[in-house]
Design a protein around this motif. Structure first.
Motif, PDB file in Angstrom:
ATOM      1  N   SER A   1       0.780  -1.029  -0.182  1.00 19.03           N
ATOM      2  CA  SER A   1      -0.064   0.060   0.120  1.00 19.03           C
ATOM      3  C   SER A   1       0.774   1.132   0.026  1.00 19.03           C
ATOM      4  O   SER A   1       0.346   2.196  -0.607  1.00 19.03           O
ATOM      5  N   LEU A   2       2.147   1.204   0.941  1.00 19.54           N
ATOM      6  CA  LEU A   2       2.754   2.329   1.116  1.00 19.54           C
ATOM      7  C   LEU A   2       4.172   2.418   0.320  1.00 19.54           C
ATOM      8  O   LEU A   2       4.832   3.539  -0.197  1.00 19.54           O
ATOM      9  N   GLY A   3       4.367   1.250   0.001  1.00 18.98           N
ATOM     10  CA  GLY A   3       5.738   1.022  -0.556  1.00 18.98           C
ATOM     11  C   GLY A   3       5.526   1.840  -2.326  1.00 18.98           C
ATOM     12  O   GLY A   3       4.525   1.357  -2.892  1.00 18.98           O
ATOM     13  N   LYS A   4       6.550   2.274  -2.778  1.00 14.91           N
ATOM     14  CA  LYS A   4       6.590   2.908  -4.039  1.00 14.91           C
ATOM     15  C   LYS A   4       7.374   2.177  -5.152  1.00 14.91           C
ATOM     16  O   LYS A   4       8.308   1.763  -4.755  1.00 14.91           O
ATOM     17  N   GLN A   5       6.516   1.744  -6.541  1.00 19.36           N
ATOM     18  CA  GLN A   5       7.458   1.168  -7.329  1.00 19.36           C
ATOM     19  C   GLN A   5       7.173   1.749  -8.618  1.00 19.36           C
ATOM     20  O   GLN A   5       6.365   2.456  -9.094  1.00 19.36           O
ATOM     21  N   THR A   6       8.286   1.469  -9.720  1.00 24.95           N
ATOM     22  CA  THR A   6       8.063   1.869 -11.031  1.00 24.95           C
ATOM     23  C   THR A   6       6.984   0.946 -11.596  1.00 24.95           C
ATOM     24  O   THR A   6       6.909  -0.273 -11.343  1.00 24.95           O
ATOM     25  N   VAL A   7       6.208   1.470 -12.473  1.00 29.45           N
ATOM     26  CA  VAL A   7       5.029   0.991 -12.915  1.00 29.45           C
ATOM     27  C   VAL A   7       5.025   1.214 -14.446  1.00 29.45           C
ATOM     28  O   VAL A   7       4.968   2.415 -14.949  1.00 29.45           O
ATOM     29  N   GLU A   8       4.766   0.293 -15.551  1.00 30.11           N
ATOM     30  CA  GLU A   8       4.580   0.341 -16.663  1.00 30.11           C
ATOM     31  C   GLU A   8       3.428   1.215 -17.081  1.00 30.11           C
ATOM     32  O   GLU A   8       2.557   1.244 -16.037  1.00 30.11           O
ATOM     33  N   PRO A   9       3.289   2.264 -18.027  1.00 25.98           N
ATOM     34  CA  PRO A   9       2.006   2.979 -18.200  1.00 25.98           C
ATOM     35  C   PRO A   9       0.802   2.018 -18.159  1.00 25.98           C
ATOM     36  O   PRO A   9       0.565   0.980 -18.765  1.00 25.98           O
ATOM     37  N   LEU A  10      -0.149   2.462 -17.527  1.00 24.82           N
ATOM     38  CA  LEU A  10      -1.533   1.602 -17.402  1.00 24.82           C
ATOM     39  C   LEU A  10      -2.133   1.610 -18.743  1.00 24.82           C
ATOM     40  O   LEU A  10      -2.216   2.606 -19.433  1.00 24.82           O
ATOM     41  N   GLN A  11      -2.706   0.492 -18.876  1.00 26.23           N
ATOM     42  CA  GLN A  11      -3.492  -0.006 -20.340  1.00 26.23           C
ATOM     43  C   GLN A  11      -4.930   0.414 -20.102  1.00 26.23           C
ATOM     44  O   GLN A  11      -5.664  -0.491 -19.551  1.00 26.23           O
ATOM     45  N   PHE A  12      -5.349   1.716 -20.280  1.00 20.70           N
ATOM     46  CA  PHE A  12      -7.012   1.867 -19.580  1.00 20.70           C
ATOM     47  C   PHE A  12      -8.030   1.261 -20.841  1.00 20.70           C
ATOM     48  O   PHE A  12      -9.166   0.798 -20.443  1.00 20.70           O
ATOM     49  N   ASP A  13      -7.286   0.763 -21.863  1.00 19.92           N
ATOM     50  CA  ASP A  13      -8.251   0.065 -22.881  1.00 19.92           C
ATOM     51  C   ASP A  13      -8.548  -1.568 -22.210  1.00 19.92           C
ATOM     52  O   ASP A  13      -9.488  -1.867 -22.573  1.00 19.92           O
ATOM     53  N   LYS A  14      -7.856  -1.900 -21.474  1.00 17.19           N
ATOM     54  CA  LYS A  14      -8.076  -3.021 -20.669  1.00 17.19           C
ATOM     55  C   LYS A  14      -9.507  -3.018 -19.588  1.00 17.19           C
ATOM     56  O   LYS A  14      -9.754  -4.168 -19.060  1.00 17.19           O
ATOM     57  N   VAL A  15      -9.689  -1.893 -19.097  1.00 16.04           N
ATOM     58  CA  VAL A  15     -10.762  -1.685 -18.300  1.00 16.04           C
ATOM     59  C   VAL A  15     -11.825  -1.903 -18.850  1.00 16.04           C
ATOM     60  O   VAL A  15     -12.339  -1.400 -20.050  1.00 16.04           O
ATOM     61  N   GLN A  16     -12.571  -2.973 -18.261  1.00 17.68           N
ATOM     62  CA  GLN A  16     -14.061  -3.391 -18.792  1.00 17.68           C
ATOM     63  C   GLN A  16     -14.860  -2.829 -17.399  1.00 17.68           C
ATOM     64  O   GLN A  16     -14.598  -3.482 -16.437  1.00 17.68           O
ATOM     65  N   ILE A  17     -16.119  -2.413 -17.807  1.00 22.63           N
ATOM     66  CA  ILE A  17     -17.237  -2.238 -16.810  1.00 22.63           C
ATOM     67  C   ILE A  17     -18.283  -3.263 -16.805  1.00 22.63           C
ATOM     68  O   ILE A  17     -18.744  -3.430 -18.019  1.00 22.63           O
ATOM     69  N   ARG A  18     -18.367  -4.327 -15.916  1.00 23.03           N
ATOM     70  CA  ARG A  18     -19.507  -5.186 -15.967  1.00 23.03           C
ATOM     71  C   ARG A  18     -20.521  -5.345 -14.805  1.00 23.03           C
ATOM     72  O   ARG A  18     -19.885  -5.218 -13.718  1.00 23.03           O
ATOM     73  N   ARG A  19     -21.554  -4.856 -15.224  1.00 23.04           N
ATOM     74  CA  ARG A  19     -22.668  -4.558 -14.080  1.00 23.04           C
ATOM     75  C   ARG A  19     -23.753  -5.855 -13.638  1.00 23.04           C
ATOM     76  O   ARG A  19     -24.461  -5.674 -12.897  1.00 23.04           O
ATOM     77  N   GLY A  20     -23.327  -7.105 -14.214  1.00 21.99           N
ATOM     78  CA  GLY A  20     -24.298  -8.059 -14.046  1.00 21.99           C
ATOM     79  C   GLY A  20     -25.752  -7.936 -14.330  1.00 21.99           C
ATOM     80  O   GLY A  20     -25.795  -7.306 -15.528  1.00 21.99           O
ATOM     81  N   LYS A  21     -26.286  -8.459 -13.568  1.00 24.71           N
ATOM     82  CA  LYS A  21     -27.935  -8.364 -14.021  1.00 24.71           C
ATOM     83  C   LYS A  21     -28.643  -7.075 -13.422  1.00 24.71           C
ATOM     84  O   LYS A  21     -29.541  -7.014 -12.615  1.00 24.71           O
ATOM     85  N   PHE A  22     -27.905  -5.965 -13.950  1.00 23.82           N
ATOM     86  CA  PHE A  22     -28.670  -4.368 -13.659  1.00 23.82           C
ATOM     87  C   PHE A  22     -28.128  -3.695 -14.654  1.00 23.82           C
ATOM     88  O   PHE A  22     -27.287  -3.648 -15.289  1.00 23.82           O
ATOM     89  N   ASP A  23     -29.320  -2.900 -15.128  1.00 23.52           N
ATOM     90  CA  ASP A  23     -29.265  -1.852 -16.144  1.00 23.52           C
ATOM     91  C   ASP A  23     -30.157  -0.787 -15.632  1.00 23.52           C
ATOM     92  O   ASP A  23     -31.449  -1.131 -15.446  1.00 23.52           O
ATOM     93  N   TYR A  24     -29.764   0.388 -15.752  1.00 19.91           N
ATOM     94  CA  TYR A  24     -30.600   1.578 -15.469  1.00 19.91           C
ATOM     95  C   TYR A  24     -31.801   1.632 -16.380  1.00 19.91           C
ATOM     96  O   TYR A  24     -32.911   2.051 -15.858  1.00 19.91           O
ATOM     97  N   ASN A  25     -31.490   1.239 -17.557  1.00 21.96           N
ATOM     98  CA  ASN A  25     -32.739   1.461 -18.720  1.00 21.96           C
ATOM     99  C   ASN A  25     -33.442   0.406 -18.766  1.00 21.96           C
ATOM    100  O   ASN A  25     -34.389   0.407 -19.774  1.00 21.96           O
TER     101      ASN A  25
END
Length: 585
Positions: free
Chosen positions: A368-392
């Motif tokens: 949590s508090l240790g600091k590491q070098t991190v390769e650029p994050l790939q935001f295209d890997k991020v997926q939003i899955r809401r399961g059996k729920f849909d506002y519409n």
């Protein structure tokens, strides 16, 4: 030229020790070096010894180094506490103000530099840390220009004059150090880095970024070490995305508020450490029986009670799995790097909503508090899955005014989910046992149906890479198993053991509950011995593995619970001794 070194700065809390390490590390990160940093600090605001150890390398590193090349000391206590780490040929750079001394040794060189006096000549003794940065740059053969951009970012708001004074302090420190070094001016010069741009993050910041990327727009939390940085980061960032953070009166309120917000359809998190999680247990049970998604971050620290609030430990496993009264399905995820912390946080929200369960992302203080070098994050890997729920989604409206079956018994255990205000979605919500519409029910038949429904939710849980496996050998002498931040130290120990002719495999557990038996069991079978590396006194992960996988006769624990992270040499020495004694090589 050298490929890596370890540098540490120490002094009293409140002397600018953290900023000294930050400026040094950020500058080197921007040159393209890989870094791994770990802070030792006391559980008080000011005073008490603190230090920041930073490993700098031309290749990726994920662990604290065994030894130390350079120690920058602002007081004698720093030398007394940390001198034993210095390798042969190491260097101590100390403030001349306290007349530093080192133990009788011809293997370590002391350079007494007037940090305070040089800073005072420039206008204020507060700049002594910049003098120390300059002295360090001379040891490494770095130009002071390397630090200009970082200094400008940190002090720019205070005016250009302050920036130039700090740069001058760095220059004075470098000049003084070069004069003392003489012909040895380049004795610890680093090989050139690749110059690539990478991030430099603590795990808490990555978790907060993962929450943002994963669609969270609300956080309710109470400050606690080592979790507070998550809240502090999101306080600044969430309002820019239409979200908010509320600091609650305690962890009970934080957890119940998070449940309420999730019930309303907003992806919400809370974060705490062991003491706070203890207070949340009843509310976690409420999430389980009402089937409201809930995401909690547990940053483990030394316990019990207040314990060692600023020190490393991994002793919350059993509490996270079994702490709630009664039985509910829950998921416990354990990232092993800062990068994983980002992606796993996103996945925590997806799993919470897909299966309508509480999900705990468990880390430890080192991660949590240790600091590491991190390769650029790939935001295209991020997926939003809401399961059996849909506002519409449109719900059928009952002509007989029947309530919506929010807790409908389904084959996969996951019921349809609605939020308040959806037409046709009216139902009861209660913490007592209930029927499909939420109406309280003590019927034995209904109880069995609802319990069975809830408990089969996770039968088909999908979680990426629940166990990270590095297994070169079908007949390994040793299988090393760990979780969270022990990964880097285990990986380094493996390399050394292999060089000694010991066949070593490694399995790192990323999903603590439900336990990934199918993924770990084959690795246990390949090894003559299994050593589980964990920062606690009772071998909690060891017990969990034995319960789920068997093979207890070949499994043993390597435990450390003094508040410090594992060093690679500790794992190496223990494993080598154990294998030799058992006659496996």
């Amino acid at each position: 030229m050298i490929e890596q070194l370890s540098w540490k700065v120490g002094g009293q809390q409140g002397e600018g020790i953290e900023s000294t390490g930050e400026i040094f590390a950020i500058a080197l990160n921007r040159l393209g070096y890989y870094l791994y940093g770990y802070r030792h600090f006391s559980s008080r605001i000011k005073g008490g010894h603190t230090n920041n150890k930073i490993r700098v390398s031309t290749t990726e590193v994920r662990a604290i180094s065994d030894d130390l090349d350079i120690l920058v000391a602002f007081d004698q206590e720093t030398i007394d506490v940390n001198f034993y780490e210095l390798r042969k040929g190491g260097i101590v750079i100390a403030d001349a103000k306290f007349n530093p001394t080192i133990p009788d040794s011809t293997d370590v060189t002391l350079y007494s530099i007037p940090f305070t006096d040089l800073a005072t000549e420039l206008g204020t003794s507060l700049m002594k840390n910049m003098v120390a940065v300059g002295a360090s740059s001379a040891i490494l053969g770095l130009s002071i220009d390397v630090f200009r951009e970082v200094v400008d970012e940190i002090f720019g708001k205070k005016g250009q004059q302050i920036v130039e004074k700090n740069i001058e302090a760095i220059a004075r420190g470098a000049e003084e150090m070069r004069e003392m070094l003489g012909v040895n001016v380049n004795k610890m010069q680093l090989s050139s880095a690749d110059g690539k741009k990478r991030m430099f993050l603590i795990g808490n910041d990555a978790i907060a970024m993962g929450a943002l990327a994963g669609g969270s727009r609300f956080m309710a939390a109470y400050p606690i070490t080592p979790a507070s940085e998550i809240m502090e980061y999101l306080i600044k960032k969430l309002p820019k995305f239409g979200g908010a953070v509320i600091q609650t009166e305690d962890e009970i309120a934080a957890c119940t508020m998070a449940i309420g917000a999730n019930y309303a359809g907003v992806r919400t998190l809370t974060a705490s450490a062991g003491p706070g999680l203890s207070l949340m247990m009843e509310a976690i049970g409420l999430s389980g029986i009402t089937e409201v998604p809930l995401v909690i971050v547990d940053t483990q620290r030394g316990g019990p009670s207040t314990g060692l609030p600023t020190k490393q430990e991994q002793s919350d496993l059993m509490a996270m799995i079994y702490g709630t009264h009664g039985e509910i399905p829950k998921v416990v995820i354990a990232p092993s790097t800062v990068e994983e912390a980002f992606y796993d946080m996103v996945e925590a929200f997806n799993v919470a909503e897909e299966y309508q369960v509480p999900v705990i992302l468990i880390t430890d203080l080192q991660l949590s508090l240790g600091k590491q070098t991190v390769e650029p994050l790939q935001f295209d890997k991020v997926q939003i899955r809401r399961g059996k729920f849909d506002y519409n989604m449109e719900l059928p409206v009952s002509e007989n005014k029947e309530y919506f079956k929010r807790y409908e018994v389904t084959e996969d255990g996951v019921s349809p989910r609605v939020v308040p205000g959806m037409k046709g979605g009216i139902h009861h919500v209660t913490g007592v046992e209930h029927d499909e519409t939420g109406k309280p029910s003590e019927s034995p038949i209904n109880r069995n149906q609802q319990m069975d429904k809830r408990m089969r939710k996770l039968n088909n849980l999908r979680f990426p890479n629940p166990v990270l496996v590095n297994a070169k050998h079908e007949d390994a002498d040793v299988l090393l198993v760990g979780f969270n931040s022990t990964r880097g130290a285990i990986e380094e120990a493996m390399v050394r053991l292999e060089q000694d002719g010991i066949k070593v495999n490694h399995a790192h557990v990323r999903l603590i509950h439900p336990f990934p038996t199918a993924e770990l069991l084959p690795e246990l079978k390949k090894a003559k011995r299994v050593i589980v590396v964990e920062n606690n006194a009772t071998g909690q992960l060891t017990s969990i593995i034995k319960m789920n996988c068997g093979h207890a006769e070949k499994i043993s624990s390597l435990l450390k619970y003094d508040g410090n992270p594992f060093l690679p040499k500790e794992i190496y020495n223990t494993c080598k001794e154990g294998v030799v004694l058992n006659g496996n090589i």
